[in-house]
Design a protein around this motif. Structure first.
Motif, PDB file in Angstrom:
ATOM      1  N   ASP A 258       0.797  -1.225   0.000  1.00 29.20           N
ATOM      2  CA  ASP A 258       0.000   0.000   0.000  1.00 29.20           C
ATOM      3  C   ASP A 258       0.837   1.285   0.000  1.00 29.20           C
ATOM      4  O   ASP A 258       0.311   2.366  -0.160  1.00 29.20           O
ATOM      5  CB  ASP A 258      -0.987   0.014   1.159  1.00 29.20           C
ATOM      6  N   ALA A 259       2.115   1.156   0.155  1.00 32.66           N
ATOM      7  CA  ALA A 259       3.027   2.316   0.146  1.00 32.66           C
ATOM      8  C   ALA A 259       2.556   3.395   1.111  1.00 32.66           C
ATOM      9  O   ALA A 259       2.644   4.576   0.839  1.00 32.66           O
ATOM     10  CB  ALA A 259       3.177   2.871  -1.267  1.00 32.66           C
ATOM     11  N   SER A 260       2.035   2.977   2.262  1.00 34.18           N
ATOM     12  CA  SER A 260       1.514   3.946   3.221  1.00 34.18           C
ATOM     13  C   SER A 260       2.623   4.768   3.867  1.00 34.18           C
ATOM     14  O   SER A 260       2.385   5.865   4.338  1.00 34.18           O
ATOM     15  CB  SER A 260       0.678   3.239   4.288  1.00 34.18           C
ATOM     16  N   ASP A 261       3.813   4.260   3.895  1.00 35.31           N
ATOM     17  CA  ASP A 261       4.929   5.010   4.454  1.00 35.31           C
ATOM     18  C   ASP A 261       5.688   5.675   3.301  1.00 35.31           C
ATOM     19  O   ASP A 261       6.585   5.099   2.698  1.00 35.31           O
ATOM     20  CB  ASP A 261       5.863   4.090   5.247  1.00 35.31           C
ATOM     21  N   TRP A 262       5.324   6.904   2.996  1.00 40.03           N
ATOM     22  CA  TRP A 262       5.871   7.609   1.843  1.00 40.03           C
ATOM     23  C   TRP A 262       7.371   7.834   1.958  1.00 40.03           C
ATOM     24  O   TRP A 262       8.046   8.063   0.973  1.00 40.03           O
ATOM     25  CB  TRP A 262       5.158   8.957   1.661  1.00 40.03           C
ATOM     26  N   ARG A 263       7.929   7.737   3.160  1.00 37.03           N
ATOM     27  CA  ARG A 263       9.373   7.935   3.321  1.00 37.03           C
ATOM     28  C   ARG A 263      10.168   6.843   2.623  1.00 37.03           C
ATOM     29  O   ARG A 263      11.329   7.042   2.292  1.00 37.03           O
ATOM     30  CB  ARG A 263       9.739   7.975   4.801  1.00 37.03           C
ATOM     31  N   ASN A 264       9.540   5.697   2.394  1.00 35.76           N
ATOM     32  CA  ASN A 264      10.253   4.582   1.767  1.00 35.76           C
ATOM     33  C   ASN A 264      10.181   4.582   0.243  1.00 35.76           C
ATOM     34  O   ASN A 264      10.804   3.758  -0.401  1.00 35.76           O
ATOM     35  CB  ASN A 264       9.700   3.256   2.286  1.00 35.76           C
ATOM     36  N   ILE A 265       9.403   5.475  -0.317  1.00 41.48           N
ATOM     37  CA  ILE A 265       9.243   5.493  -1.778  1.00 41.48           C
ATOM     38  C   ILE A 265      10.464   6.131  -2.433  1.00 41.48           C
ATOM     39  O   ILE A 265      10.965   7.163  -1.976  1.00 41.48           O
ATOM     40  CB  ILE A 265       7.965   6.250  -2.188  1.00 41.48           C
ATOM     41  N   GLU A 266      10.949   5.496  -3.465  1.00 40.30           N
ATOM     42  CA  GLU A 266      12.007   6.076  -4.294  1.00 40.30           C
ATOM     43  C   GLU A 266      11.346   7.143  -5.164  1.00 40.30           C
ATOM     44  O   GLU A 266      10.470   6.837  -5.973  1.00 40.30           O
ATOM     45  CB  GLU A 266      12.639   4.995  -5.182  1.00 40.30           C
ATOM     46  N   TRP A 267      11.741   8.381  -4.991  1.00 42.19           N
ATOM     47  CA  TRP A 267      11.051   9.467  -5.675  1.00 42.19           C
ATOM     48  C   TRP A 267      11.222   9.417  -7.192  1.00 42.19           C
ATOM     49  O   TRP A 267      10.341   9.866  -7.928  1.00 42.19           O
ATOM     50  CB  TRP A 267      11.450  10.810  -5.082  1.00 42.19           C
ATOM     51  N   ALA A 268      12.298   8.852  -7.659  1.00 43.77           N
ATOM     52  CA  ALA A 268      12.441   8.692  -9.115  1.00 43.77           C
ATOM     53  C   ALA A 268      11.367   7.736  -9.630  1.00 43.77           C
ATOM     54  O   ALA A 268      10.783   7.966 -10.694  1.00 43.77           O
ATOM     55  CB  ALA A 268      13.828   8.166  -9.464  1.00 43.77           C
ATOM     56  N   GLU A 269      11.086   6.679  -8.867  1.00 45.75           N
ATOM     57  CA  GLU A 269      10.025   5.730  -9.237  1.00 45.75           C
ATOM     58  C   GLU A 269       8.675   6.430  -9.192  1.00 45.75           C
ATOM     59  O   GLU A 269       7.813   6.209 -10.043  1.00 45.75           O
ATOM     60  CB  GLU A 269      10.022   4.518  -8.304  1.00 45.75           C
ATOM     61  N   TYR A 270       8.454   7.254  -8.190  1.00 40.56           N
ATOM     62  CA  TYR A 270       7.205   7.998  -8.055  1.00 40.56           C
ATOM     63  C   TYR A 270       7.004   8.908  -9.271  1.00 40.56           C
ATOM     64  O   TYR A 270       5.925   8.952  -9.849  1.00 40.56           O
ATOM     65  CB  TYR A 270       7.223   8.819  -6.764  1.00 40.56           C
ATOM     66  N   ASP A 271       8.061   9.624  -9.652  1.00 39.07           N
ATOM     67  CA  ASP A 271       7.979  10.526 -10.804  1.00 39.07           C
ATOM     68  C   ASP A 271       7.650   9.762 -12.086  1.00 39.07           C
ATOM     69  O   ASP A 271       6.851  10.227 -12.906  1.00 39.07           O
ATOM     70  CB  ASP A 271       9.283  11.301 -10.987  1.00 39.07           C
ATOM     71  N   ARG A 272       8.262   8.583 -12.275  1.00 38.73           N
ATOM     72  CA  ARG A 272       7.972   7.779 -13.459  1.00 38.73           C
ATOM     73  C   ARG A 272       6.503   7.346 -13.469  1.00 38.73           C
ATOM     74  O   ARG A 272       5.854   7.371 -14.508  1.00 38.73           O
ATOM     75  CB  ARG A 272       8.889   6.562 -13.534  1.00 38.73           C
ATOM     76  N   ALA A 273       5.991   6.955 -12.316  1.00 37.85           N
ATOM     77  CA  ALA A 273       4.586   6.537 -12.230  1.00 37.85           C
ATOM     78  C   ALA A 273       3.659   7.718 -12.519  1.00 37.85           C
ATOM     79  O   ALA A 273       2.657   7.565 -13.231  1.00 37.85           O
ATOM     80  CB  ALA A 273       4.286   5.942 -10.859  1.00 37.85           C
ATOM     81  N   GLU A 274       3.981   8.877 -11.993  1.00 32.22           N
ATOM     82  CA  GLU A 274       3.167  10.076 -12.240  1.00 32.22           C
ATOM     83  C   GLU A 274       3.146  10.427 -13.729  1.00 32.22           C
ATOM     84  O   GLU A 274       2.102  10.725 -14.295  1.00 32.22           O
ATOM     85  CB  GLU A 274       3.713  11.264 -11.439  1.00 32.22           C
ATOM     86  N   GLU A 275       4.317  10.410 -14.352  1.00 30.70           N
ATOM     87  CA  GLU A 275       4.413  10.739 -15.778  1.00 30.70           C
ATOM     88  C   GLU A 275       3.650   9.722 -16.625  1.00 30.70           C
ATOM     89  O   GLU A 275       2.901  10.092 -17.530  1.00 30.70           O
ATOM     90  CB  GLU A 275       5.869  10.792 -16.215  1.00 30.70           C
ATOM     91  N   ALA A 276       3.820   8.449 -16.323  1.00 27.44           N
ATOM     92  CA  ALA A 276       3.127   7.406 -17.082  1.00 27.44           C
ATOM     93  C   ALA A 276       1.620   7.513 -16.888  1.00 27.44           C
ATOM     94  O   ALA A 276       0.847   7.323 -17.839  1.00 27.44           O
ATOM     95  CB  ALA A 276       3.623   6.026 -16.648  1.00 27.44           C
ATOM     96  N   GLY A 277       1.186   7.838 -15.677  1.00 30.87           N
ATOM     97  CA  GLY A 277      -0.242   8.015 -15.421  1.00 30.87           C
ATOM     98  C   GLY A 277      -0.808   9.180 -16.209  1.00 30.87           C
ATOM     99  O   GLY A 277      -1.903   9.087 -16.779  1.00 30.87           O
ATOM    100  N   SER A 278      -0.074  10.274 -16.273  1.00 29.80           N
ATOM    101  CA  SER A 278      -0.515  11.442 -17.048  1.00 29.80           C
ATOM    102  C   SER A 278      -0.644  11.100 -18.529  1.00 29.80           C
ATOM    103  O   SER A 278      -1.586  11.542 -19.197  1.00 29.80           O
ATOM    104  CB  SER A 278       0.457  12.604 -16.881  1.00 29.80           C
TER     105      SER A 278
END
Length: 128
Positions: free
Chosen positions: A51-71
């Motif tokens: 669930d990625a509830s602990d945002w401190r553990n997310i790799e922000w580069a991975e987050y950015d890729r997911a955001e871009e792909a979602g857009s």
């Protein structure tokens, strides 16, 4: 008589349906949806929990890729919606937004069903 004929020709040429273009948009949508699913899954696994509830553990580069792909998936869904390429009772743009932005699993399943119904469901294999 000539201006009426010219206007009639112009009106009919703008509204022609191109099945090859429709199929290309549908394929592009399914490719983009699969890319978002893959990027989202990579982001979630980088966090170490489903669930990625602990945002401190997310790799922000991975987050950015997911955001871009979602857009990108949402942008193509807009085209499908505009071109009336939804299937019976599907709302591909709404479902894509709900899947990407709200993490709605039911909407994501409907988007995947859209790809299967369009003949591009195999593009999603392994991305989920």
């Amino acid at each position: 008589m000539l201006p009426v004929l010219a206007a009639s020709t112009l009106a009919t040429s703008c509204s022609s349906y191109d099945p090859a273009q429709a199929s290309a948009w549908q394929r592009d949508y399914c490719v983009k949806l699969a890319a978002w699913q893959g990027a989202r899954n990579a982001m979630l696994s980088s966090a170490g929990s489903v669930d990625a509830s602990d945002w401190r553990n997310i790799e922000w580069a991975e987050y950015d890729r997911a955001e871009e792909a979602g857009s990108e998936a949402i942008n193509v869904a807009k085209i499908l919606d505009r071109e009336n390429l939804d299937h019976a009772s599907s709302y591909i743009f709404d479902d894509t937004e709900k899947a990407v932005i709200d993490r709605n699993a039911d909407a994501e399943a409907r988007a995947a069903t859209y790809c299967s119904g369009s003949g591009f469901g195999d593009l999603l294999k392994g991305a989920r």
